[in-house]
Every structure is written in C-alpha cells, then in structure tokens.
Design an enzyme around this catalytic site. Sequence first.
Site, PDB file in Angstrom:
ATOM      1  N   GLU A 237     -38.866  11.051 -44.024  1.00 33.63           N
ATOM      2  CA  GLU A 237     -40.116  11.136 -44.785  1.00 33.63           C
ATOM      3  C   GLU A 237     -40.124  12.338 -45.733  1.00 33.63           C
ATOM      4  O   GLU A 237     -40.994  13.186 -45.690  1.00 33.63           O
ATOM      5  CB  GLU A 237     -41.311  11.184 -43.821  1.00 33.63           C
ATOM      6  CG  GLU A 237     -41.437   9.889 -43.026  1.00 33.63           C
ATOM      7  CD  GLU A 237     -42.552   9.912 -42.011  1.00 33.63           C
ATOM      8  OE1 GLU A 237     -43.260   8.891 -41.884  1.00 33.63           O
ATOM      9  OE2 GLU A 237     -42.724  10.938 -41.316  1.00 33.63           O
TER      10      GLU A 237
ATOM     11  N   GLU B  27     -38.190   3.756 -36.677  1.00 32.77           N
ATOM     12  CA  GLU B  27     -39.357   3.994 -35.826  1.00 32.77           C
ATOM     13  C   GLU B  27     -40.109   2.681 -35.689  1.00 32.77           C
ATOM     14  O   GLU B  27     -40.353   1.991 -36.682  1.00 32.77           O
ATOM     15  CB  GLU B  27     -40.275   5.065 -36.418  1.00 32.77           C
ATOM     16  CG  GLU B  27     -39.656   6.445 -36.501  1.00 32.77           C
ATOM     17  CD  GLU B  27     -40.550   7.475 -37.192  1.00 32.77           C
ATOM     18  OE1 GLU B  27     -41.781   7.246 -37.239  1.00 32.77           O
ATOM     19  OE2 GLU B  27     -40.026   8.487 -37.673  1.00 32.77           O
TER      20      GLU B  27
END
Length: 1084
Positions: free
Chosen positions: A441, A507
Amino acid sequence: MPYEWENPQLVSEGTEKSHASFIPYLDPFSGEWEYPEEFISLNGNWRFLFAKNPFEVPEDFFSEKFDDSNWDEIEVPSNWEMKGYGKPIYTNVVYPFEPNPPFVPKDDNPTGVYRRWIEIPEDWFKKEIFLHFEGVRSFFYLWVNGKKIGFSKDSCTPAEFRLTDVLRPGKNLITVEVLKWSDGSYLEDQDMWWFAGIYRDVYLYALPKFHIRDVFVRTDLDENYRNGKIFLDVEMRNLGEEEEKDLEVTLITPDGDEKTLVKETVKPEDRVLSFAFDVKDPKKWSAETPHLYVLKLKLGEDEKKVNFGFRKIEIKDGTLLFNGKPLYIKGVNRHEFDPDRGHAVTVERMIQDIKLMKQHNINTVRTSHYPNQTKWYDLCDYFGLYVIDEANIESHGIDWDPEVTLANRWEWEKAHFDRIKRMVERDKNHPSIIFWSLGNEAGDGVNFEKAALWIKKRDNTRLIHYEGTTRRGESYYVDVFSLMYPKMDILLEYASKKREKPFIMCEYAHAMGNSVGNLKDYWDVIEKYPYLHGGCIWDWVDQGIRKKDENGREFWAYGGDFGDTPNDGNFCINGVVLPDRTPEPELYEVKKVYQNVKIRQVSKDTYEVENRYLFTNLEMFDGAWKIRKDGEVIEEKTFKIFAEPGEKRLLKIPLPEMDDSEYFLEISFSLSEDTPWAEKGHVVAWEQFLLKAPAFEKKSISDGVSLREDGKHLTVEAKDTVYVFSKLTGLLEQILHRRKKILKSPVVPNFWRVPTDNDIGNRMPQRLAIWKRASKERKLFKMHWKKEENRVSVHSVFQLPGNSWVYTTYTVFGNGDVLVDLSLIPAEDVPEIPRIGFQFTVPEEFGTVEWYGRGPHETYWDRKESGLFARYRKAVGEMMHRYVRPQETGNRSDVRWFALSDGETKLFVSGMPQIDFSVWPFSMEDLERVQHISELPERDFVTVNVDFRQMGLGGDDSWGAMPHLEYRLLPKPYRFSFRMRISEEIPSWRVLAAIPETLHVEMSSEDVIREGDTLRVKFSLLNDTPLSKEKQVVLFVDGNEYSVRRVVIPPFKKEELVFKVEGLKKGEHLIHTNLNTRKTIYVR
C-alpha cells in the site's frame, strides 16, 4: 541544510554493505543456535535517557566523561513505550503527525539515548571488529568512545558498522541516539503500533582480516525436478592480510554426510568466486518436507555455515508451481508482535507461532509489512513454512495518485531501493522465501519498477510480488497478480479468461473480531478454477497490549487506551489468535478449510480419500474412523492407506445395524509419529458424514394438566413443573420445578445480536436498528389459550415496530414437556433480520451445559465447517470466546439438544429438528455496552439464547461488506419450534409428544370468466394445531406449474393466499395444487 533524519536521500552513513545473515546459525541437526567464538552480545541493560525531542538531550551525552549515573536503565532489545517511556500509538492509515514529507515534528519527536560500557578482549584487535544492530526504529546515530560513527534509517534490516579503528582493548563506550520520527516514518505506516527503540539484537563480532564477507546460494532442479544444481557466489574481503589462505567448501546432506566441493588456495584480495555443482537426486525442500542441506565454508580461520534447500519456484501457463506441483497459498499475514514486549519478539514466541501455524494447516506466512528478525527465516526454513518476504515500505497515509505518491518521486528513489535491496541481500539464502514483496500500500511508480528490475538480475530463483501495481492494472515487473479482499465474483472473472499470472490474495478474510465467515466458499472457488492460488488471511495475531484497569483487572489494550491521538481503535485486533496466542474460533475453521486431505462419500459404505498434499504420502499418517450414535462413539477402528500426492483411494467402512437414532461417520488422519511442530496423534484432517437421520417418535401423553388463572397470570401445572404466563405481557414469566424457580427473567422473542466488528463496519446497528427495537418494544396484540385433555396451549400475538408480527405458542403437556413455537411475519419494507429466537435468564447456579451438535468451539451459519457433531460438556463461562472487544460470541450451530444444570435440576431444550444456542454469564446489554473484556460485570444469572438462526458473520472485509446473501435472514416469514423440559435427567431428544398435524385447506374461484379476464384463485389455510406450519403452495393450470408461493401459518390462525391467473383461452381449464385441491373453470 535539512536534518539527516529529514532527508530521504540520506539512507545511512558509515554502515557496511548489506550481506547475508550468518549470526546466529541454526543447526538443522540439533535445532540449536550457534554463535562464533569472537562474539559479544550487547543485549541486556543500557543506561537510558528519554527526551521529548532530539534538541532537549544534553549536548555532550556521547562523551566518555559524561556522567550518566542518574539515568534510568532499559532493556535491549525492547520498545521504550513498553517500558513506560512515552505512549504507544496505534493508527492504520493516518500518520500520528501532520504529514509533510520528508519533515517530521520538531517539538514532539520522542528521543532515546542509550549508553553502555563494554570490554573488548585484546586478542580481538588482530582481527576486524563489527557492531551489528538488527533493528532500530526509526532513525539512530552511533557514537563510539565519543566519536560519531554514522547513522541508519531502515527500522527492519540490519545496520552494521566497522569499528576496528575506533575501539581499544578494555573499556569502550557505545552511545546510540534514537529518534522515533524521521523521513523513514513516511515509509513505515503499516497498520500497527508506532513503537520506537532498539528492539532487535545488538552484538559485536570479530573476523579475520581476510574473510568471507558474503555468500549467495541458489539452487535449481532439472526439467524432471529430480536432479539438482547449486550455484554458489563467495565474496571475500581483505582488510590487511598478506598471506594466501585455503578456501574450502563442504556440502553436508540432511543425513549428515559430508562431501568437499571446493578446496583451493586464494590470494588475499577483494573478489567474488562463483561455483556450480551438480547434485544427483537431492532431497527436496518444501513446507511439507523441509530437508535442509548445509554449506560449510572456510577461508583460513573464518568459517561460515549456510542452510539451504533444493527447490524451484516458477510459473507455467499462469499456474504457480513449486517443485513442479501447483502450489496453493494457504497463508496468513503476521505482524511481529508480543503483548508484553511489543515488536521485540522472542524466539520462544516465534516458535510458538510457527508450531501453531503448522498445526492448523497454514503453509505460508507473509511478513506484513517488513522484513522480520533473521531468526524467523531460519525457523521457517527448519520447520517448513513458505514465506512472502516483504520490504519495509508502506506510505498508506500519502495519496497514491501517480503525481503524489512517494513511489514516483525522484527524491524518494534511494529510500525505496535501499530498503528493498537490504531485504534481498540479508535474506537471499533462505529456501523458505518464495516471493520478494516490494512493499505494501505504497502506490505504484518508477521507484518500485527500478528495484524490481534489480531483483530480477540479482535473484532469478524467486517471484516478485507487489499488490500496489494492480491498482493501476497489471504491471510487467511483478510476476503474480495480487489483490486485497476481492469479492468472489472477481475471482471467477479472473479465472474465466486465459491468464499468464497466478492470482494471489495477499490479504483476504479480514479476521477482525468474530469473523472469517464463508471461508469454505472462497476455497471451493479457488480449488475449482484455474489461476487461483489462495492467499493470506489478515491476519495472525490480535495486536492487543496487556494492560490492567483501575481495578487491577487485565485486558488487551488497543488504539486510544493510552490516550493516544489520533488512533484507529481496535482495528489492530484482526488476528486468528489472541495476543497471548490462545487460538480464536476462526483458527479452527482455517485448519479445517486448509486441510490437505479431501474425503467424499461415494456410496453408503464407500468413501473416496484424495491426497491433496504435494510431497507427502498418506502412509505417513494414521487413519481412523468412528461411528457416533446420537453423538456418542459406538465403534472405531484405525487403518493405513497408501496414496501418493494427488492420488485417490477408496475406503470401505463396515456399517452397523442402525436403529432410529442419528448416526455419523467420522474419518480422520493424524500424525503417526512426533514431528518438530506437533506430537504423534495430532489430527491433520477429518471429515464427518451423516449416515442416518434420526426418526422422531410421536408419543401420546396420558398425564393430565391443570390450568388456573387470575387477573394477571395464567398458571399451567404438569407433573412436577409449573409454567406461569403473564396476561399483561403474553410472555412465559416463570417456571417452577418442585418449587425451585428456574427463570430469572421471562422468555422473550429476540431479533437482535450484539454487533460484531464486521456488523459495525457495514453499519448494521444503524441499518437494522428496527430489530433491536423489536426485541424491546413489542406490543401484545392478542392472547388466548386452549385446554385439552393432556395439554394446554397458550398463544400470544405481538405487533413489532414497523408493523411486523410475531406469534408465540407454548403447548404444555401432562408429562411436563412444553413445545415452544415462533412465527415471524415481517412487514414488506423492513430490512434483513440479525437473529430469530428467544432469550431468557436462569440463576447462576445453572453453570454447566451439555449439548449434542457442532462443537466444541463456537460455530455460526457461515463458519461451521470445523464444528464436529458430538456430545459436549462445558462450564457456562467456557462457552463464550473472549474477543478483545466484546461482541457476539459463543453460538453453537445445528444443535439437536442442550441442557443447563445446577447439579440437581436440568433445563433441557431440544430442536425440532435443530436449533442454535448460546449461554453467557452476563446480559446482552452488558456485552454490547462494554469495550474491553475486563469490563464485563459478574452477574448472578446466565443468559440463554435459543435461536432458529442468526445471520452469518461475513469477513470479506470489515469496513462495508455484509454476510453473503445466502447467509442473511431476508425479510420473509419464518417459523421454528423447540421442546423444553425441566427434570433431573436428560430425556430422549427424539421422543416428542403427539399433537394433531391437521392443516385445513380450501380453494375457491369464479366458475366462469370471460376471455381476457384475470382468474383469481383464493386459498384459505387454517392451522388448528399448536405448531406453526410452513407450506409451499404450487398452483398448476392444465397440468403445468404456473406459480409457487411460500406461506407460514402460525398456530390457530387462518392465512389466505390469492393467485392471479392471466391469459386463459376459451374453453375448460383444470386448476389444481400440490395440496390436493382442484377445480374446473370455464372461459367464455
């Protein structure tokens, strides 16, 4: 000039080049750590000064003459917040300070100064001396004997300094100044606690002047994955030696055999020697079979050992292969975290984590979101876990727009590249590492692209992962397609076209609080379609810090519990284990879904066993089968089965004669001998099959029942039990058994559950608030009762907010049984329903519960694969799971019966045919009100929930996703029934009181209509029994199915249905239904 801690182009000063880790060395034969002779650990107590910022420390704190006698002492390694200095801060995305990269707060930048005097032996000075910091967060300066040596930033890879020229024999002063915030903090915004300090090992070591600086071992397998090849690079460094030395390289096999591969004399100079060796049919390394080879390298007096394994990671036709076999990533994400030590995790905690992962069929761990301690990788090599090694880069709090992201800013290029390179160079010899992950991210841009291209040149034996590239479409420089929290339709869409890259969910299954619903549904899709290779659950451990409240009660603290602002509350509580590694119920579901043996029923007594391991024959396990009758084992036997990976075998089970009881077959596989991660007998896979459904006996009750009434109450007495109903509320208010009061509060219809974290994320408390009101604000519309020879039926009708209706009926029989029936008729415009059931309380003395159903842990509609049908017994206090933030907990699904006992009397409840239930030693209001488990009060009652069902938990994410549609209680009519009895013994759950089954059906319509008119067919369905009836009415026109309607008819109630039939042509038409009603009509 900017400060060095606010300049991303200055990543370090005075440090050594990165190299592979050699200290300590994990001996794969003994499992023990080995340290070199010239080694001094600097772990332990250091003098410590804590300041608000770097400008408030004494000017000459690094001087040998400085008096630090009034300073505190602090343990190294540790995070200073965990030792009482400053406060822990938790945020997910936002920075704890106003972001303005690369600048950080001037006044509020906690700073710690560490000082320690050490003794250096005189004979060390014939060699080169190095000081190694494995991890310091986030920026530090180093002084030795008052002289500034340098600085470093990356918090999660080593910083090493050559100190030969500044040290002296005897006493020496090491001084370290650590800043909590630096420009590096902008790359460490990683959804975790913001800790600081020297939190990993610190040590000194000495090497000969001419020594091995670095080693790089790579392996390959031939096209048949049989024979292997070793590629070895040995980097030597000379810092003053003049004599030649012998270089010797020895190969040690997993069996302990040794073979010399290289023996030659080399000149004392800086150089890299490269070798290649063929190895015939080596034992292969995998997570299932972690066979480790050792290379022992000697250059004169310098000796180094490197563990490595033969394995090959590749992609063919979009499929991820490991040693030639398709590899499923059955993984978790793991933060380095300890509830008492913060990020200073011990080896004991690492081993505990790995053993738990292995025991629960987890094969992969992603080091989210930074390189872990070096010992972690040694342990993964040794025990067998695949590792996605992730660089220490996340700039989540900075906009990911290409024009803004740090990934595209030239001034941040060196910072990105340095962190990725340091990770690769340190960890490059570990066979457990299968992917290099560039970060998390942090946007997408040229800074990642350049680092990825460097990796491809440096190491061609692993794949490159970075989820950030997919936000702008697929990128050429990563090897796998990665997404976070994709919905299943995205998986299906990806699998529907030809692909070149495997799909990895880096994830998924966000495990915040009571979560991880529908995990099996994901894996049904993953295992069915191409290109889908699993993923890593978010995440492993709840990041809760052990803390005590003002009353001395321990609890797990999360964001905001230390007065930290900003904070993101309990969003750090996402694990499948509690902070102390107690397994959470989700972990059992993970184990079941991730298991590597599939068992399917072929016929009544024949079962297909499929070996889904990649490199393990099922003969390594002991097979066993058990037959359970009404939950109790009546037969069991062990067996052996030979099945190579991917093979299927048939297993025949001799079945017994079966009566009217319920029978289950359970087949399991367990370890046949001890392993490093579990003992013999540990179950690795199981499946359970219903052999025979129960047959319920309807028994006529001859015992009489009495009915008394006054202005407020209706009292029904049957045998030794009295049931008291309130005429004012319509509720069952009290039960007395031999004058003992059974209820502490009335039996009330309940449609609410304490919101889970996922519920809060999808605004369930706001969206479904009407159902919370419904549980409290029902109005008694009508109540009537009916006495017959052997029973009394008490019927209440309630109006709920929103104009929904609930019908409850209690039918008390002369033997003391009571049949409880509920019908819910929701209004047309209400939202889905959280739960449908009853709630009441009993005295705290009813502290033991037995049940027959799924267990032993809690299960829910969309998380019950791991629940085994059996009989169980627990204390009430053990029936709930103590989630860090209290929420819905303790449900047991598909329960045939349960019984609460005070040691003498049992409250028995059985489903018709099954129910869900839970018991708590506190109230629902308590559970919903508190924010920490320690705040739950001690009550003198037990709350009992008897439910038809509650909606699923969900878990696709925790910020908006709802349970999947098939696990939601949509607004439509529902009915359910159960039986209750108070007695000294548990009665048979399959014997029910006989009651009338009659449903009166009448059909009417016009006899003649005109062509083009609509025919209205009306049905009246009268239920004259004490149990709700659920019917599906199928209307046929001229023998063809025309329409289907489902209807629930509450007890003693008439329901009407109207069907409209269009388009009838002239002539005669036959109208009939599946309820044995028919009529002929004529169209003119």
